[in-house]
Design an enzyme around this catalytic site. Structure first.
Site, short mmCIF file in Angstrom:
data_model
loop_
_atom_site.label_atom_id
_atom_site.label_comp_id
_atom_site.label_asym_id
_atom_site.label_seq_id
_atom_site.Cartn_x
_atom_site.Cartn_y
_atom_site.Cartn_z
N HIS A 86 -54.48 -100.95 31.13
CA HIS A 86 -54.32 -99.56 31.59
C HIS A 86 -53.19 -98.84 30.86
O HIS A 86 -53.10 -97.62 30.92
CB HIS A 86 -54.04 -99.54 33.10
CG HIS A 86 -55.24 -99.93 33.90
ND1 HIS A 86 -56.01 -99.02 34.60
CD2 HIS A 86 -55.84 -101.13 34.09
CE1 HIS A 86 -57.01 -99.64 35.19
NE2 HIS A 86 -56.93 -100.93 34.90
N ASP A 140 -47.86 -92.45 27.93
CA ASP A 140 -48.59 -92.85 29.14
C ASP A 140 -49.96 -93.35 28.72
O ASP A 140 -50.62 -92.72 27.87
CB ASP A 140 -48.75 -91.62 30.08
CG ASP A 140 -48.73 -92.01 31.55
OD1 ASP A 140 -49.17 -93.13 31.86
OD2 ASP A 140 -48.29 -91.19 32.38
P1 ADP Z 1 -49.00 -94.64 36.91
O1 ADP Z 1 -50.21 -95.50 36.76
O2 ADP Z 1 -48.01 -94.83 35.82
O3 ADP Z 1 -48.37 -94.75 38.26
P2 ADP Z 1 -50.82 -92.30 37.03
O4 ADP Z 1 -50.53 -90.86 36.89
O5 ADP Z 1 -51.93 -92.79 36.18
O6 ADP Z 1 -49.45 -93.08 36.76
O7 ADP Z 1 -51.20 -92.64 38.52
C1 ADP Z 1 -50.34 -92.33 39.57
C2 ADP Z 1 -51.17 -92.37 40.85
O8 ADP Z 1 -50.26 -92.48 41.95
C3 ADP Z 1 -51.98 -91.11 41.08
O9 ADP Z 1 -53.22 -91.45 41.66
C4 ADP Z 1 -51.14 -90.32 42.06
O10 ADP Z 1 -51.88 -89.49 42.93
C5 ADP Z 1 -50.45 -91.42 42.84
N1 ADP Z 1 -49.13 -90.97 43.30
C6 ADP Z 1 -48.08 -90.58 42.54
N2 ADP Z 1 -47.04 -90.20 43.31
C7 ADP Z 1 -47.44 -90.36 44.58
C8 ADP Z 1 -46.81 -90.12 45.85
N3 ADP Z 1 -45.56 -89.67 45.94
N4 ADP Z 1 -47.53 -90.39 46.94
C9 ADP Z 1 -48.79 -90.86 46.85
N5 ADP Z 1 -49.44 -91.10 45.70
C10 ADP Z 1 -48.77 -90.85 44.57
O1 F6P Z 2 -50.26 -97.81 35.11
C1 F6P Z 2 -49.54 -98.97 35.09
C2 F6P Z 2 -49.20 -99.51 36.46
O2 F6P Z 2 -48.61 -100.77 36.41
C3 F6P Z 2 -50.42 -99.61 37.31
O3 F6P Z 2 -51.06 -100.82 37.10
C4 F6P Z 2 -49.85 -99.43 38.66
O4 F6P Z 2 -50.80 -98.85 39.50
C5 F6P Z 2 -48.68 -98.49 38.46
O5 F6P Z 2 -48.30 -98.66 37.13
C6 F6P Z 2 -47.57 -98.74 39.45
O6 F6P Z 2 -46.80 -99.86 39.10
P1 F6P Z 2 -46.27 -101.01 40.08
O7 F6P Z 2 -47.43 -101.82 40.48
O8 F6P Z 2 -45.29 -101.76 39.25
O9 F6P Z 2 -45.62 -100.34 41.24
#
Ligand code: ADP
Ligand code: F6P
Length: 498
Positions: free
Chosen positions: A162, A370
């Site tokens: 991912h 990202d």
């Molecule tokens: P990452 O995988 O690095 O966390 P992404 O943008 O791909 O970043 O995914 C983040 C996910 O987490 C999204 O589905 C978003 O809606 C969710 N998310 C981010 N911040 C919050 C929050 N404060 N509360 C609930 N869900 C959140």
């Molecule tokens: O997008 C990378 C990732 O590790 C996802 O697999 C995961 O949903 C998100 O970041 C949050 O990370 P963690 O599991 O370390 O809280």
């Protein structure tokens, strides 16, 4: 042990223990990109999810969630420190994200990484049906495909990364680079977010393992491993339906009032991570306030920054720096009852997030690097009235698909300011054109299309694919089930980013 024809293996289970408003403890869907991506599709498939439930106690026995069986893998305090916080999140994570923070290397972390990957492989071998399909996710588990193949050669094994897969110059720094590549090659299909990542992988396999490789196929022993790009997506229809709900529209309206009815709302929603470019964005915003391009009285910034990986030093330092900067900006530019930045570190349920997306005239998604960034996609999906401007980093995987966004280089402060100004002053007709194009793309390229294309390639048109096409009756995507009685271990290690 009951066995499943589809097994998803990921570091985290799609649920987290959580304190409900009434004080009761429940399990609910954890936030984070991986969970957001996979959870909706598994609701339609009899499947098992193998993962860690958070905490460091014995593995809890969890009930099924939306028909998906939860199979827990326990982590000890040492595993948590050396595998999750160490090798996964202080070696691989920074290295794979352009080394925007310095990756750290410790031999003890590598031992933990091997040990935990072996445990995941063994757990998976137990729950996969003969000839079943196993889909291993992400950088925490790169050795699992190879280890699992040794245990269960009958399985079809997929691996999907991912996060970005770095260029050879960076990957070559890893002391255990050959083992990591060989681990991934245990899969029948290795999927990446971007074509460039598949290319990097093929180059590395040729250079480090001296195997014949193209950007599509790699020969190893008597097998062919296929590789390719499968950009992950979201449940577009679900997010759009949620955003369209009258209660969500009403909530968005109230939010706007609570924000002081500003002319424009800028929103950012990030896990608190140094890859997300939060500091650069705050600096750009602060300079726009200082120059008078943006005025607190008519524009507000809502920054949601969900704490993540809180025991890792680099994350602790980042949080301190961000909070200091938010305090400085509010102190310097805010007025009584009118902060320049509304800063929130809480988890939100899906409906509240949808309301936030609806209220945002400009969504600023400006990571330094990202793998994809699902928040950008969620925003577009939630703009059911086709308005709004997406300011998007060129270095997010999403940029390859959402090219109608206002694209910026977040390393270029002047460019970032210019992009933000442009998004704030965008001609509404132009924004709508852009939004329509992006929405059309996401409706076609949603989570099911992603899963279908990946599993099609893995399963070569087998029965799994058709099951994933069923439509969803709809829920708000939050899986809440009663907390089981089995202890889950120390709440101190609960991670927020899921
Ligand atoms: P990452 O995988 O690095 O966390 P992404 O943008 O791909 O970043 O995914 C983040 C996910 O987490 C999204 O589905 C978003 O809606 C969710 N998310 C981010 N911040 C919050 C929050 N404060 N509360 C609930 N869900 C959140
Ligand atoms: O997008 C990378 C990732 O590790 C996802 O697999 C995961 O949903 C998100 O970041 C949050 O990370 P963690 O599991 O370390 O809280």
């Amino acid at each position: 042990m009951r066995q499943s024809s589809l097994v998803v293996v990921a570091n985290r289970l799609p649920i987290d223990d959580n304190q409900a408003p009434d004080g009761a403890c429940e399990w609910r869907r954890s936030p984070g990109g991986l969970v957001s991506a996979l959870h909706p599709l598994l609701r339609h498939t009899p499947a098992t999810w193998v993962g860690w439930a958070g905490g460091t106690g014995p593995a809890p026995a969890l009930p099924d969630v939306d028909g998906v069986r939860m199979h827990t893998v326990a982590l000890s305090p040492e595993d948590l420190r050396d595998h999750y916080e160490g090798f996964a999140n202080a070696t691989l994570w920074p290295l794979y994200h352009d080394s925007v923070e310095q990756p750290q290397h410790h031999r003890r972390w590598w031992e933990a990484y091997q040990r935990v990957n072996q445990r995941f492989a063994e757990a998976t071998a137990e729950v996969a049906e003969p000839g079943g399909v196993v889909w291993v996710q992400d950088y925490h588990l790169q050795l699992v495909p190879g280890l699992l193949r040794a245990l269960r050669p009958d399985l079809r094994i997929g691996f999907f990364l991912h996060v970005p897969f770095p260029p050879p110059e960076l990957f070559m720094q890893l002391p255990r680079r050959a083992e990591l590549l060989r681990g991934m090659l245990g899969a029948d299909l290795v999927g990446f977010q971007r074509v460039q990542a598949a290319h990097n992988f093929a180059q590395l396999v040729t250079r480090v393992l001296e195997l014949p490789a193209t950007d599509r196929r790699i020969g190893i022993d008597d097998r062919v491993v296929r590789i390719g790009a499968f950009p992950v997506s979201i449940d577009t229809a679900e997010m759009a339906a949620l955003a369209d709900r009258p209660d969500v529209a009403a909530r968005a309206h109230r939010l706007r009032q609570d924000l002081g009815d500003p002319r424009q709302v800028i929103l950012s929603v990030d896990r608190m991570d140094y890859t997300k470019g939060i500091e650069q964005r705050l600096k750009a915003y602060s300079e726009l306030l200082a120059s008078g391009d943006v005025k607190v009285r008519d524009t507000v910034l809502v920054q949601v920054a969900m704490p993540s990986r809180e025991r890792v030093g680099q994350y602790q330092i980042l949080r301190e720096r961000i909070e200091r900067e938010v305090g400085r900006i509010n102190g310097e530019f805010g007025r009584v009852g009118e902060p320049a930045i509304h800063y929130l570190t809480q988890p939100f349920d899906r409906a509240e997030l949808a309301a936030l997306y609806r209220v945002a005239d400009v969504m600023a998604v400006t990571p330094l690097r990202d793998g994809m960034n699902l928040v950008a996609k969620e925003y577009v999906a939630a703009r059911v009235d086709d308005t709004g401007a997406l300011l998007l980093s060129e270095f997010a995987g999403t940029a390859a698909e959402l090219s109608q966004a206002y694209l910026v280089n977040p390393h270029d402060l002047e460019g970032l300011k210019q992009g933000l100004r442009a998004a704030l002053r965008a001609d509404p007709a132009d924004s709508t054109q852009r939004m329509l194009a992006m929405r059309a793309h996401l409706h076609q390229h949603d989570i099911r299309a992603w899963a279908r294309s990946y599993l099609h390639a893995l399963d070569e048109g087998g029965a799994l694919v058709s099951r994933l096409t069923s439509t969803d009756a709809g829920s708000d995507g939050t899986a809440r089930v009663p907390r089981p009685t089995t202890p889950t271990g120390s709440p101190a290690v609960h991670q927020a980013g899921g």
